[in-house]
Design an enzyme around this catalytic site. Structure first.
Site: not given
Length: 289
Positions: A107, A142, A174, A204, A225
């Site tokens: 597994r 992410k 950002k 950004e 963006d």
């Protein structure tokens, strides 16, 4: 530029650590009580690991290490390596040795293979969708906590390119940084004063006005963006190759081609690591004769 499939390797120390943690999670303090109860000691077995759906393989190193961690004498023959394509029913590896060891590691090995091959397969679909354009597909932060290096490796297996690995290896200013700093210019000036000469600085922007402000201070890259295609085309034209361009937001398999055709250098896709479906891969024992 993607790395040839035969050159894709993870550092051994990283593989060993990931496998040890995964096996410890599975075995706990009691070990594999089902296998110990049902399979006589000394039983030998041979098996194949095969894909049940077509895809791009990633995680073979980890699968092999999982079996070897339980029993170093397990024989693991790689048929389809990391970065290679496999068809439905195609054999990825042949595994033989102590049956208890094979069952205990099964597994963990398949979890690594299925998860990472799913990321590689989705990445390969995006890469194929933009073939012939100048753009490349890049990942994001992410990722599954604790699994970033493995998941970013899987992106490379699918033909994608890695963005920064973390907060430590590049400056990416950002929207919230810009607000907190007091504007595009202030954020860039502070970043340039703080970062060393080897550290890249990207910012950004969400409008052509912000882009104009940013270009006056010569960032290394601009992240365009969530721009509509018309604005994205205008932004790429305004940049005119002076800095690296990256498009982000609203990217999926239906939209990515049109985004690439604007002439951007990079297209970042969070879905590569946060939404890739697991590739269905199984291990089956050969009947004993």
């Amino acid at each position: 530029m993607s790395v040839p499939a035969h050159e894709l390797r993870l550092p051994g120390s990283l593989v060993d650590k990931a496998v040890a943690e995964a096996l410890a999670e599975d075995l706990g303090m009691g070990g594999d009580i089902t296998t110990e109860a049902t399979v006589p000691a000394g039983t030998r077995a041979s098996s194949v690991i095969a894909a049940r759906k077509p895809g791009t393989v990633a995680g073979v190193q980890l699968a092999a290490a999982a079996f070897k961690a339980i029993d170093p004498f397990v024989e693991f023959e790689v048929v389809v390596g990391d970065g290679d394509r496999v068809e439905a029913g195609g054999i990825i590896a042949r595994v033989a040795g102590d049956a208890r060891a094979l069952l205990t590691a099964e597994r963990t090995a398949l979890n690594f293979l299925g998860r990472l091959s799913g990321i590689a397969t989705l990445t390969a679909r995006y890469v194929s969708a933009i073939a012939g354009t100048r753009a490349c597909i890049v990942d994001t932060r992410k990722t599954t906590p604790g699994q970033r290096a493995l998941e970013k490796f899987a992106v490379r297996c699918g033909g994608g390119v890695n963005h920064r690995f973390g907060l430590f290896d590049a400056v990416l200013i950002k929207d919230n940084h810009i607000v907190a700093a007091g504007g595009v210019g202030a954020a860039l000036q502070r970043a340039r004063a703080h970062a060393g000469h080897t550290v890249k600085v990207e910012i950004e922007v969400t409008s052509l006005d912000e882009l104009g402000d940013a270009l006056q201070l010569d960032p290394d890259a601009v992240l365009l963006d969530n721009m509509p295609l018309e604005m994205l085309n205008a932004a790429v034209a305004e940049v005119a190759g002076r800095v690296v361009t990256e498009a982000s937001g609203g990217v999926n398999l239906e939209t990515v081609r049109a985004i690439a055709e604007t002439g951007v250098d990079h297209i970042s896709v969070g879905a590569l690591t946060h939404s890739a479906p697991v590739l269905d891969i199984g291990l089956d024992f050969h009947p004993q004769t």
